[in-house]
Structure formats: structure tokens, C-alpha cells
Design an enzyme around this catalytic site. Structure first.
Site, PDB file in Angstrom:
ATOM      1  N   LYS A 169       8.485  -0.976  -2.057  1.00 54.34           N
ATOM      2  CA  LYS A 169       7.562  -0.006  -0.838  1.00 54.34           C
ATOM      3  C   LYS A 169       8.751   0.405   0.016  1.00 54.34           C
ATOM      4  O   LYS A 169       8.560   1.710   0.619  1.00 54.34           O
ATOM      5  CB  LYS A 169       6.910  -1.018  -0.145  1.00 54.34           C
ATOM      6  CG  LYS A 169       6.136  -0.819   1.101  1.00 54.34           C
ATOM      7  CD  LYS A 169       5.320   0.374   0.790  1.00 54.34           C
ATOM      8  CE  LYS A 169       4.670   0.972   2.204  1.00 54.34           C
ATOM      9  NZ  LYS A 169       3.927   1.989   2.128  1.00 54.34           N
ATOM     10  N   GLU A 207       0.768  -1.247  -0.201  1.00 50.91           N
ATOM     11  CA  GLU A 207      -0.007  -0.024   0.002  1.00 50.91           C
ATOM     12  C   GLU A 207       0.753   1.463  -0.123  1.00 50.91           C
ATOM     13  O   GLU A 207       1.860   1.354   0.465  1.00 50.91           O
ATOM     14  CB  GLU A 207      -0.801  -0.065   1.250  1.00 50.91           C
ATOM     15  CG  GLU A 207      -0.617  -0.356   2.431  1.00 50.91           C
ATOM     16  CD  GLU A 207       0.173   0.846   3.154  1.00 50.91           C
ATOM     17  OE1 GLU A 207      -0.094   2.050   2.759  1.00 50.91           O
ATOM     18  OE2 GLU A 207       1.064   0.864   3.927  1.00 50.91           O
ATOM     19  N   CYS A 238       5.340   5.356  10.178  1.00 54.50           N
ATOM     20  CA  CYS A 238       5.928   4.517   8.953  1.00 54.50           C
ATOM     21  C   CYS A 238       7.185   4.841   8.510  1.00 54.50           C
ATOM     22  O   CYS A 238       8.071   3.783   8.176  1.00 54.50           O
ATOM     23  CB  CYS A 238       4.969   4.628   7.614  1.00 54.50           C
ATOM     24  SG  CYS A 238       3.386   3.905   8.181  1.00 54.50           S
TER      25      CYS A 238
END
Length: 352
Positions: A227, A168, A283
Site C-alpha cells: 500500500k 484500500e 494521502c
């Protein structure tokens, strides 16, 4: 082959009703009316919030409640019946938490895969027939390999699984917008005939609203690494402008003016050039440290040191900020009251 017919995907199960699983599943349900999407979690309180009559959802994102209102009960469901949903699903997303390990090998840097492993074991136990399993959580490179090994070692009835990587790229505060209009959708899968068929099945889901040009297919490892690398590059920009802000304060330059001048270079662009107290959210630090640990394991100490410096500058910036507060209070905070007039790490976020 087992995965020959993409349009056979009628039921999707998402394990994990958190920040990634909830919004992603809601948008898939919105854009794929012929597909039934069930989000499952063992956390009864969280599922109850997703099912609440007044739509007091467990996470806040602009437009999320509207999407859930439109789809819930039609082709979007939230349930604690994990085993049943796995058995019925054709395609399963793993969207569980991957926190940084707080003890043992790789403590403070490596991702803890205990929830991923437990989800894989659960799939192996309750799956009947072939399944496409998609890792959606941010995971270390080669995690798909671990998931595949767990599935194959624990599966019953000789079930066959294809494990894909579909990371994502959501920013808090704009998750629904990011899902509806993604810069790109990244899908990595095994370079085998069945693997590529499984990739096409997931492509078919996204093609309901994303143009083919914006769907990138790669091998599994490239997808997983992309990612981590994308977040590392963004974190690097924040640390770069924060490093410049320290020079500005020492010289009398204005970091806002410098950032504006730099950002007008079309090769650099203006985004992620706002100097601040450090990364917003958890994150960036988590993913950069994960990348550092990966480099160390791969015996690439120079590369590890390079990315570690991005986090070190972030820590330096936070210390520098707090030191300035203390310095302005005559170097003592004893018996002093400091007021914080509200805070959130993004203006569109629910306040912390």
C-alpha cells in the site's frame, strides 16, 4: 479450527464511518446480500448524517448515495453502538483515521496509531469468541503485529483473533467505481493454518463480485508495504513530471507535449503525467513520509533520502507556483486582492 467455515460470516462490523469505512461497507452490503454490515463510529453527528432521511451523507462520492439508498435498513446499518456491534460481528474492519504524528518521536512523518490502538482495545474488551480483524486503514508496516499484541494482551475469555491486512486503493471521486471494479484486492495474513483460513473468509466476501484472479493473497507485511509503495510510486510520477515542468519553463519546452510524448511509451503510460501544483489530497504526502520514517527506523538512510526527495520536489513545485504569482505582481502582494475562481483538487470532487 475456529475459522474453518467461511460462510459462517453473517455479520460484519466496520469501525470508522469515514471516507474508507463508509463506501467500502456500502459496496460489501450491496454485493453480499446475505451479510449484515454495520458501520460504527463514536461521532454521533457523522452517524446521523449516514442515517439522514434525505441522504445528506457526510462524504460526497458519485453513486455512493444510490448504493446507501439500496442497502440501508436491509443489510447496511450505521450505529454509535460500537460495543454491541463488535460483540455480534464475525469479521471486524478497522477503518479509523491514521494521521501523521504532530509531536513526539517521528513527528511530521510517522503515522499516529492512537485511533488504531483504541479500536483494538475496544475489540479485545467486547469480543466474545473468535474474530477475524482486518486493518483497512493505511498503516505503517508491522502494524498488524501491534494490533495482534494488543488483542492478545487485553482479550478476555481466551478469545482467539486473526489479524489481516486489506489496504484500500481508493481514489477520491472514483471510490465506488474503484470498489466495484478493483485492479486488485490485496489480502495479507499470518502464514499459519488459522491465519490462512481467516484469509479465505475475507476472500469469500470479495469473491461475491471480484474474480479470483484479481484477489492477491500475501503475508501480512507484504500487504502493508504494498500500500505504501503503490502510493509512493504514484507520488513519484507526479514529482517527476513536475520536475520536468520546471525544466520546460526554463527552456521554452511545453510540458504538455513532453508528457504526451513520454506517455506514448507503453512501458510508462499516460497516467499521472499531468504537471500541476503538486499532489492532490493528503494521502500521497502522508504515505511517502511514512515510508521515509520506516526506512530511517530500519537504518536505510539512502532509501529514506530517495523517497524524501519525492516530497521535496512537491514542496518546491508549490513554492515555485506561489513565487510566480508574486513575481507577476511586481514582487509585492501588499494591499492586493487575489481572486481564486473556485478550487478543488479533482474535478469530480465536491468543491473544497
Amino acid at each position: 479450527g475456529d475459522f474453518a467455515e467461511c460462510r459462517m460470516i453473517q455479520k460484519v462490523c466496520c469501525i470508522g464511518a469515514g471516507y474508507v469505512g463508509g463506501p467500502t461497507s456500502s459496496v460489501i452490503a450491496l454485493k453480499c446480500p446475505s451479510v449484515a454490515v454495520t458501520v460504527v463510529d463514536y461521532n454521533e453527528e457523522r452517524i446521523a448524517a449516514w442515517n439522514s432521511d434525505d441522504f445528506s451523507l457526510p462524504i460526497y462520492e458519485p453513486r455512493l448515495a444510490d448504493v446507501v439508498k439500496e442497502c440501508r435498513g436491509r443489510n447496511l446499518f450505521f450505529s454509535t453502538e460500537v460495543a454491541k456491534s463488535i460483540t455480534e460481528a464475525d469479521l471486524i474492519f478497522i477503518s479509523v483515521n491514521t494521521p501523521t504524528k504532530n509531536f513526539g518521536l517521528g513527528k511530521g512523518r510517522a503515522a499516529d496509531l492512537k485511533y488504531i490502538e483504541s479500536a483494538a482495545r475496544c475489540i479485545a474488551e467486547h469480543a466474545h469468541g473468535p474474530k477475524v480483524v482486518v486493518e483497512k486503514s493505511t498503516v505503517p508496516v508491522r502494524a498488524a503485529e501491534s494490533i495482534t499484541r494488543i488483542l492478545e494482551a487485553n482479550s478476555r475469555n481466551g478469545n482467539r483473533f486473526q489479524v489481516l491486512s486489506n489496504p484500500e486503493f481508493l481514489a477520491e471521486g472514483t471510490a465506488i467505481k474503484d470498489l466495484l471494479n478493483p485492479d486488485r484486492v490485496l489480502i495479507g495474513g499470518p502464514q499459519t493454518e488459522d491465519g490462512q483460513r481467516a484469509v479465505q473468509c475475507l476472500c469469500w466476501i470479495y469473491q461475491h463480485w471480484v474474480s479470483k484472479d484479481n484477489i492477491i493473497t500475501t503475508n501480512t507485511w507484504s500487504s502493508e508495504l504494498s500500500k505504501l509503495a503503490a502510493n509512493a510510486f504514484l507520488a513519484q510520477r507526479i514529482s517527476s513530471i513536475n520536475a520536468v515542468s520546471a525544466i520546460c519553463e526554463a527552456t521554452g519546452a511545453d510540458v504538455g507535449e513532453v508528457a504526451h510524448a513520454i506517455g506514448r511509451d507503453s512501458r510508462i503510460g499516460p497516467k499521472f503525467l499531468q504537471a500541476s501544483v503538486g499532489f492532490g489530497g493528503s494521502c500521497f504526502q502522508k504515505d511517502v513520509l511514512n515510508l521515509v520514517y520506516l526506512c530511517e527506523v530500519l537504518h536505510l538512510p539512502e532509501v529514506a533520502a530517495y523517497w524524501q526527495q519525492v516530497v521535496d520536489i512537491n514542496d518546491f513545485q508549490r513554492r515555485r507556483f506561489s513565487n510566480r504569482i508574486i513575481a507577476s505582481l511586481f514582487n509585492t502582494v501588499t494591499d492586493k486582492r487575489i481572486a481564486i475562481l473556485g478550487f478543488a483538487f479533482k474535478k469530480v470532487r465536491a468543491p473544497v
